[in-house]
Design a protein around this motif. Structure first.
Motif, PDB file in Angstrom:
ATOM      1  N   GLU A  22      31.406  33.638  35.164  1.00 10.75           N
ATOM      2  CA  GLU A  22      29.986  33.821  35.059  1.00 10.75           C
ATOM      3  C   GLU A  22      29.622  35.479  35.554  1.00 10.75           C
ATOM      4  O   GLU A  22      28.801  35.954  35.233  1.00 10.75           O
ATOM      5  N   HIS A  23      31.058  35.994  35.603  1.00 13.05           N
ATOM      6  CA  HIS A  23      30.984  37.478  35.980  1.00 13.05           C
ATOM      7  C   HIS A  23      31.336  38.293  34.674  1.00 13.05           C
ATOM      8  O   HIS A  23      31.508  39.530  34.497  1.00 13.05           O
ATOM      9  N   GLN A  24      31.438  37.633  33.138  1.00 13.74           N
ATOM     10  CA  GLN A  24      31.680  38.343  32.161  1.00 13.74           C
ATOM     11  C   GLN A  24      30.760  39.215  31.701  1.00 13.74           C
ATOM     12  O   GLN A  24      31.262  40.325  31.175  1.00 13.74           O
ATOM     13  N   VAL A  73      33.153  45.806  44.006  1.00 16.44           N
ATOM     14  CA  VAL A  73      31.815  46.028  43.731  1.00 16.44           C
ATOM     15  C   VAL A  73      31.256  46.833  44.804  1.00 16.44           C
ATOM     16  O   VAL A  73      31.873  47.062  45.959  1.00 16.44           O
ATOM     17  N   ASP A  74      30.263  47.590  44.375  1.00 16.83           N
ATOM     18  CA  ASP A  74      29.526  48.789  45.066  1.00 16.83           C
ATOM     19  C   ASP A  74      28.509  47.945  46.017  1.00 16.83           C
ATOM     20  O   ASP A  74      28.290  46.755  45.907  1.00 16.83           O
ATOM     21  N   GLU A  78      27.265  46.165  41.625  1.00 21.29           N
ATOM     22  CA  GLU A  78      27.898  46.288  40.416  1.00 21.29           C
ATOM     23  C   GLU A  78      29.555  46.504  40.326  1.00 21.29           C
ATOM     24  O   GLU A  78      30.234  47.004  41.563  1.00 21.29           O
ATOM     25  N   ILE A  79      29.960  45.784  39.511  1.00 22.34           N
ATOM     26  CA  ILE A  79      31.510  45.762  39.490  1.00 22.34           C
ATOM     27  C   ILE A  79      31.920  47.323  39.039  1.00 22.34           C
ATOM     28  O   ILE A  79      31.416  47.699  37.778  1.00 22.34           O
ATOM     29  N   VAL A  80      32.679  47.895  40.021  1.00 21.65           N
ATOM     30  CA  VAL A  80      33.239  49.255  39.566  1.00 21.65           C
ATOM     31  C   VAL A  80      34.793  49.281  39.340  1.00 21.65           C
ATOM     32  O   VAL A  80      35.323  50.130  39.018  1.00 21.65           O
TER      33      VAL A  80
END
Length: 94
Positions: A22-24, A73-74, A78-80
């Motif tokens: 689900e994080h795609q 994630v920040d 958001e995935i960083v």
């Protein structure tokens, strides 16, 4: 894929999450933002399904149960960053 978290961060600005299918979409956004890095490392443009493929790719002889995918994630969620690991690769001693 394993759901185990084996480490924590001491920096309150970031967190580590277990990445799941689900994080795609947010993971694809990270890949798109890092297109220059991907070109430098892989020598190719970012695939439109790169985030789907990363959940399925593994070396010969390894199963998806050996694979670990974590996202950095920040505070906004958001995935960083991405951390990919493979148990017992390249051999059973590692």
């Amino acid at each position: 894929m394993s759901d185990l978290l084996a480490f924590q961060l001491s920096d309150p600005e970031y967190a580590i999450i277990v990445l799941k299918p689900e994080h795609q979409e947010p993971l694809q956004m990270l890949f798109d933002k890092c297109a220059d890095y991907i070109m430098l490392v892989d020598g190719e443009v970012v695939s439109p399904n790169a985030s789907e493929k990363i959940f399925l790719e593994r070396p010969p002889g390894r199963s998806l149960d050996d694979k670990f995918l974590y996202g950095l994630v920040d505070q906004k969620g958001e995935i960083v960053g991405l951390l990919e690991g493979m148990r017992h690769y390249p051999d059973e001693e590692t």
